[in-house]
Scaffold this active site. Sequence first.
Site, mmCIF file in Angstrom:
data_model
loop_
_atom_site.group_PDB
_atom_site.id
_atom_site.type_symbol
_atom_site.label_atom_id
_atom_site.label_comp_id
_atom_site.label_asym_id
_atom_site.label_seq_id
_atom_site.Cartn_x
_atom_site.Cartn_y
_atom_site.Cartn_z
ATOM 1 N N GLU A 226 55.898 -97.085 -7.179
ATOM 2 C CA GLU A 226 56.975 -96.519 -7.988
ATOM 3 C C GLU A 226 56.390 -95.701 -9.132
ATOM 4 O OE1 GLU A 226 60.548 -98.809 -8.932
ATOM 5 O OE2 GLU A 226 60.089 -98.462 -11.047
ATOM 6 N N ALA B 171 67.055 -91.539 -17.708
ATOM 7 C CA ALA B 171 68.218 -92.057 -18.418
ATOM 8 C C ALA B 171 69.097 -90.949 -18.996
ATOM 9 C CB ALA B 171 67.756 -92.994 -19.536
ATOM 10 N N HIS C 146 65.567 -93.012 -6.924
ATOM 11 C CA HIS C 146 66.474 -93.967 -7.548
ATOM 12 C C HIS C 146 67.733 -93.221 -7.986
ATOM 13 C CE1 HIS C 146 63.311 -97.193 -8.792
ATOM 14 N NE2 HIS C 146 62.884 -96.503 -7.748
ATOM 15 N N GLY D 27 72.268 -99.720 -12.903
ATOM 16 C CA GLY D 27 71.632 -99.234 -14.119
ATOM 17 C C GLY D 27 72.189 -99.924 -15.349
ATOM 18 N N ASP D 28 71.554 -99.670 -16.472
ATOM 19 C CA ASP D 28 71.969 -100.254 -17.750
ATOM 20 C C ASP D 28 72.764 -99.233 -18.548
ATOM 21 O OD1 ASP D 28 70.576 -102.676 -17.262
ATOM 22 O OD2 ASP D 28 68.701 -101.694 -17.860
ATOM 23 N N HIS E 219 69.743 -112.245 -11.031
ATOM 24 C CA HIS E 219 70.170 -111.146 -11.897
ATOM 25 C C HIS E 219 70.619 -111.714 -13.235
ATOM 26 C CE1 HIS E 219 72.401 -107.717 -13.464
ATOM 27 N NE2 HIS E 219 71.854 -106.973 -12.520
#
Length: 282
Positions: A9, A43, A69, A100-101, A139
């Site tokens: 990654e 982001a 992603h 995602g956050d 999670h």
Amino acid sequence: MSNLTFSIEVFPPKDSTAVGEIYNTLEQFAALSPDFISVTYGAGGTARGLSAEISGYISGSLAIPGVAHLTCVGATKDNIRDTLSDFKARGVKRILALRGDLPEGEASLGDFRHADDLIAFINDFGGFEVYAACYPEGHSESKNFAADVEVAKRKYDMGVTRFVSQLFYDNEDFYRMRDAFAAAGVNAPISAGIMPITNAKQILRIVSLSGSKLPAAITKAVARFEHNAQAFYQAGINYAVSQITDLLSNGAEGIHLYSMNRPKTAEDIYRNIGSLLEGAKE
């Protein structure tokens, strides 16, 4: 023959001025012949476009499957449709679909509440193979581990072809998750997410971001070697290699290396596991 994969990654630079450096890094990763390279989704700002550009470069110029992603939190359907069109135009065929956050200061989840909403949208758009995330330690927002397994089964039933795990440092957590998935009928391969700890500053960041617990072997290494950077680096490489060796010995179907864009770290690990990967594929 095994369907074992070794993957890496990378993350895009924060802006386009550092693009040259990531391409040089990718060339070094390509020399390790990974089965795929995944690219995290920026982001905000230009990084999102760079994710598509870099994934397309991996798939095209490097002839290695690029996995882009895609996070959906805070996004609209139009946003995601445009991104999928960009991926398709650049020859990207695989997506790791994530919720995602929520960015700091934002309150709206947008048009997608969960990753499975995004998976359904990608499926409707068509033309992509979809991967999903999983969490060996559970999670952070899940009510319990059984709920995690239910989510994984739902994603698998939607056509997810591979799961990529969150980083972890106790392999027993991975085996528990793998066994629970299998018992629930989730038969897609799972790539085990490995992030080597190669400097003491990583420790707090990893724990705060992922919530992963650190086994005694790591905390002892920190206590013993944190004031000697070279020794600490070697201890971190050794622990990652021991983790991977155990995973391969126990039938893991994928090793996914969180590289932090550091080719030397990936090379040092691969030098120790390359023959194991080949042996496990036989």
